[in-house]
Design a protein around this motif. Structure first.
Motif, PDB file in Angstrom:
ATOM      1  N   THR A 177       0.828  -1.209   0.000  1.00  0.00           N
ATOM      2  CA  THR A 177       0.000   0.000   0.000  1.00  0.00           C
ATOM      3  C   THR A 177       0.862   1.259   0.000  1.00  0.00           C
ATOM      4  O   THR A 177       0.593   2.215  -0.745  1.00  0.00           O
ATOM      5  CB  THR A 177      -0.938   0.002   1.217  1.00  0.00           C
ATOM      6  OG1 THR A 177      -1.780  -1.157   1.160  1.00  0.00           O
ATOM      7  CG2 THR A 177      -1.804   1.249   1.222  1.00  0.00           C
ATOM      8  N   THR A 207       1.017   4.026  -3.164  1.00  0.00           N
ATOM      9  CA  THR A 207       0.573   5.402  -2.960  1.00  0.00           C
ATOM     10  C   THR A 207       1.725   6.394  -2.891  1.00  0.00           C
ATOM     11  O   THR A 207       1.712   7.428  -3.560  1.00  0.00           O
ATOM     12  CB  THR A 207      -0.281   5.510  -1.687  1.00  0.00           C
ATOM     13  OG1 THR A 207       0.452   4.976  -0.571  1.00  0.00           O
ATOM     14  CG2 THR A 207      -1.578   4.741  -1.848  1.00  0.00           C
ATOM     15  N   ALA A 210      -5.362   6.934  -3.343  1.00  0.00           N
ATOM     16  CA  ALA A 210      -6.052   5.806  -2.717  1.00  0.00           C
ATOM     17  C   ALA A 210      -7.224   5.322  -3.570  1.00  0.00           C
ATOM     18  O   ALA A 210      -7.403   4.102  -3.735  1.00  0.00           O
ATOM     19  CB  ALA A 210      -6.518   6.200  -1.315  1.00  0.00           C
TER      20      ALA A 210
END
Length: 425
Positions: free
Chosen positions: A53, A57, A64
């Protein structure tokens, strides 16, 4: 995980009677090879799950919502991958197909290190997830072809414990990468994960090269029976998929519930996941030894679903409590959820294999894994829109769904067993 001629007998561990001596990782060459494959792969998976994640990002610079859309689309791609992969295992041999899947996964994962356009990111996400679901289906077929029925459930319990150890080790490595917080470290970790798919091919070579063969009664028929036309098996698959939503509860629902609706400390999120991992390592083998027959498997699955329902009820009681009380309640919920996980999974393994014909295990395992893929793709959306917004009532309703699926499984499994006997003897 190449295919040998059908006449070549598989090399399998000695098969003690159900409930007899336990599978020994130190002496069984097939189980040892499978364990080595899993621990390598799981370490890479744990590493990737910990850093993905942040890399998507902060490293690649996608928002997101962009990441969420890509992973949702990838989940749907995963749903489509399991059945053809399972059928290919029956036709070409699970070990050969798994080797190809590993190569595809290695290439797709390595691409994440340099996915500098959103289109490339979308395609890679679909490739990685489809490869993951195909991998699960093919490995299930490999277990059917290389492990004897009498010891399969205990062996799978042991392998799952090993898998969790690998994930824990990978997560620790991932935490170190996050602490470094350097783009080069994240890229190196992504490439290391890609390399694990190639490294796992080494122990895969030690697994027997076997493939399904049609029994004499079906020789000459153009096709093996399709699991998609086996109604009773599809019902079992659906009930199993419902109870498998417990993973979404653990990884999505409980963390969001803890952070947004309780006074428990946020650091408890990591502790809950660690507790679950440790309990699975300790309890899964024992639970699997108690689910080696079909009647025992149905009872185990039923118990698992009921325990999961109780975990939901416990979670519902956490809001409006002191931080200490909320912490105790959520820890209790995770203990119940993990007990439900290990018992339902032990039953699920035996059910998925025992209710499928031996000559079409790949096809049937592909369907079984597709049910699980659907819960992984749709579960987060359903839980965040239908459960969490309704608070305690949503949790109680979710628990009722788990309980209903658990209670419906035994009679459904009996019908599936009768249908299998009528069709295949």
């Amino acid at each position: 995980m190449t295919s040998a001629p059908p006449s070549r007998p598989p090399i399998v561990p000695a098969a003690p009677p159900a409930g007899g001596r336990r599978v020994s990782l130190s002496t069984d060459p097939v189980v040892r090879a499978l364990a080595a494959l899993l621990v390598v792969n799981a370490t890479g998976n744990g590493l990737f799950l910990t850093i993905s994640t942040l890399w998507f990002t902060r490293g690649l610079g996608y928002s997101a919502p962009q990441v969420g859309f890509a992973l949702t689309l990838a989940g749907l791609c995963g749903v489509l991958a399991a059945i053809p992969a399972g059928r290919a295992s029956d036709r070409h041999g699970a070990r050969r197909v798994l080797a190809v899947v590993h190569l595809i996964q290695a290439v797709a994962m390595a691409g994440y290190a340099v996915a500098d356009t959103y289109t490339a990111f979308l395609l890679l996400a679909c490739g990685v997830t489809a490869g993951s679901r195909a991998n699960a289906a093919v490995r299930s077929a490999l277990y059917a072809h290389s492990l004897p029925a009498a010891t399969r459930a205990p062996a799978l319990g042991l392998l799952r414990a090993v898998n969790n150890v690998g994930i824990g080790a990978g997560a620790a490595l991932g935490a170190a990468v996050v602490a470094l917080d350097r783009p080069g470290a994240f890229q190196a970790a992504i490439l290391a994960d890609a390399a694990t798919f190639l490294l796992a091919l080494v122990p895969l070579r030690k697994v027997p090269a076997t493939q399904a063969t049609l029994p004499p009664a079906h020789t000459g028929q153009p096709k093996a029976p399709s699991a998609l036309r086996d109604g009773p098996y599809l019902l079992v698959t659906g009930l199993n998929a419902i109870v498998n939503t417990l993973y979404v509860v653990l990884e999505v629902a409980l963390p969001l519930w803890l952070v947004n609706h309780t006074r428990a400390p946020r650091t408890l999120v990591g502790a809950l996941l660690i507790l679950n991992t440790l309990l699975v390592v300790v309890l899964q083998i024992r639970a699997a030894h108690r689910a080696t027959t079909l009647p025992a498997a149905t009872r185990s699955f039923r118990l698992g679903g009921i325990l999961t329902a109780l975990a939901c009820a416990a979670a519902a009681a956490a809001p409006h409590r002191s931080p200490t009380t909320a912490t105790v309640i959520l820890l209790t919920a995770v203990v119940l959820l993990t007990l439900g996980e290990v018992t339902s999974q032990a039953g699920s393994w035996t059910l998925g294999y025992a209710l499928a014909p031996d000559h079409a295990q790949g096809d049937y395992q592909g369907v079984f894994q597709t049910g699980i893929s659907l819960t992984q793709a749709l579960g987060p959306v359903l839980i965040t829109t239908l459960v969490l917004p309704h608070g305690a009532i949503g949790w109680i309703a979710l628990g009722a769904v788990f309980c209903a699926a658990a209670l419906a499984l035994p009679p459904t499994a009996r019908r599936a067993e009768q249908a299998k006997t009528a069709r295949f003897g």
